[in-house]
Design an enzyme around this catalytic site. Structure first.
Site, PDB file in Angstrom:
ATOM      1  N   PHE A  57      -2.588 -34.338 -14.218  1.00  0.00           N
ATOM      2  CA  PHE A  57      -2.589 -32.877 -14.249  1.00  0.00           C
ATOM      3  C   PHE A  57      -2.895 -32.316 -12.861  1.00  0.00           C
ATOM      4  O   PHE A  57      -2.306 -31.324 -12.435  1.00  0.00           O
ATOM      5  CB  PHE A  57      -3.617 -32.380 -15.268  1.00  0.00           C
ATOM      6  CG  PHE A  57      -3.399 -30.985 -15.757  1.00  0.00           C
ATOM      7  CD1 PHE A  57      -2.617 -30.737 -16.862  1.00  0.00           C
ATOM      8  CD2 PHE A  57      -3.993 -29.908 -15.106  1.00  0.00           C
ATOM      9  CE1 PHE A  57      -2.420 -29.448 -17.326  1.00  0.00           C
ATOM     10  CE2 PHE A  57      -3.798 -28.612 -15.562  1.00  0.00           C
ATOM     11  CZ  PHE A  57      -3.005 -28.379 -16.673  1.00  0.00           C
ATOM     12  N   GLU A  58      -3.809 -32.948 -12.167  1.00  0.00           N
ATOM     13  CA  GLU A  58      -4.218 -32.484 -10.839  1.00  0.00           C
ATOM     14  C   GLU A  58      -3.131 -32.674  -9.785  1.00  0.00           C
ATOM     15  O   GLU A  58      -2.865 -31.772  -9.004  1.00  0.00           O
ATOM     16  CB  GLU A  58      -5.482 -33.232 -10.383  1.00  0.00           C
ATOM     17  CG  GLU A  58      -6.761 -32.758 -11.022  1.00  0.00           C
ATOM     18  CD  GLU A  58      -7.294 -31.468 -10.417  1.00  0.00           C
ATOM     19  OE1 GLU A  58      -6.727 -30.962  -9.432  1.00  0.00           O
ATOM     20  OE2 GLU A  58      -8.289 -30.967 -10.944  1.00  0.00           O
ATOM     21  N   SER A  59      -2.522 -33.864  -9.748  1.00  0.00           N
ATOM     22  CA  SER A  59      -1.660 -34.181  -8.604  1.00  0.00           C
ATOM     23  C   SER A  59      -0.362 -34.900  -8.940  1.00  0.00           C
ATOM     24  O   SER A  59       0.431 -35.150  -8.039  1.00  0.00           O
ATOM     25  CB  SER A  59      -2.428 -35.075  -7.625  1.00  0.00           C
ATOM     26  OG  SER A  59      -2.587 -36.372  -8.187  1.00  0.00           O
ATOM     27  N   TYR A 146      -6.391 -25.387 -18.061  1.00  0.00           N
ATOM     28  CA  TYR A 146      -6.653 -26.658 -17.389  1.00  0.00           C
ATOM     29  C   TYR A 146      -7.275 -27.665 -18.362  1.00  0.00           C
ATOM     30  O   TYR A 146      -6.785 -28.782 -18.519  1.00  0.00           O
ATOM     31  CB  TYR A 146      -7.581 -26.406 -16.195  1.00  0.00           C
ATOM     32  CG  TYR A 146      -8.001 -27.629 -15.430  1.00  0.00           C
ATOM     33  CD1 TYR A 146      -7.221 -28.134 -14.404  1.00  0.00           C
ATOM     34  CD2 TYR A 146      -9.206 -28.272 -15.715  1.00  0.00           C
ATOM     35  CE1 TYR A 146      -7.618 -29.252 -13.680  1.00  0.00           C
ATOM     36  CE2 TYR A 146      -9.613 -29.390 -15.003  1.00  0.00           C
ATOM     37  CZ  TYR A 146      -8.812 -29.871 -13.992  1.00  0.00           C
ATOM     38  OH  TYR A 146      -9.199 -30.977 -13.279  1.00  0.00           O
TER      39      TYR A 146
END
Length: 158
Positions: A57-59, A146
């Protein structure tokens, strides 16, 4: 590569879940990080599917990514957070630009947040908005997407 019942794929060193994101499944270099996640997740007692989902999800498991806030690599770790994890939680200097070390820092930090927050949702929110803010205000409305996104993505890495 060998396709197993249920659609999982067995490579020489690890089994790839059948439902992982297609972009990840098509990238052998990023897939090769699976055992790194598994190793450090086991070492720090963090569910491997949680940290894999968080990092995706982050990168998208892209270690070259740097956010506008200066967060670095696969786990999108701020340098000050990396220093805290390296110096205080692990006791050795790690380089956020090295994929394996970025993963280790991310997982150790998530372990810290799980311990401090006492709840997976709050720990994931704290990874995004900061532990102090989560303690003071709970999960911000702007952080719900998120947290929900990562928790929904977990099953794809199980």
């Amino acid at each position: 590569r060998l396709t197993l019942p249920g659609g999982s794929v067995q490579t020489e060193t690890y089994t790839v879940p059948a439902d992982i994101p297609a972009e990840l499944a098509a990238d052998p270099d990023r897939l090769a990080l699976m055992p790194v996640f598994d190793r450090w997740a086991a070492e720090y007692g963090v569910p491997p599917e949680l940290v894999k989902a968080l990092a995706w999800f982050e990168s998208g498991w892209n270690n070259e990514l740097v956010s506008s806030a200066g967060a670095v690599g696969i786990g999108q770790v701020l340098p000050i957070t990396g220093d805290f994890v390296s110096d205080v939680l692990i006791g050795t200097t790690l380089d956020l630009n090295v994929p394996e070390q970025n993963i280790r820092v991310s997982i150790r930090y998530l372990r810290y947040l799980l311990d401090e927050a006492g709840d997976v949702r709050l720990a994931v929110a704290s990874y995004y908005q900061g532990l102090r803010a989560t303690r003071a205000h709970g999960i911000y409305a702007s952080s719900e997407f998120y947290v929900d996104g990562i928790l929904a993505l977990r099953e794809r890495f199980a």
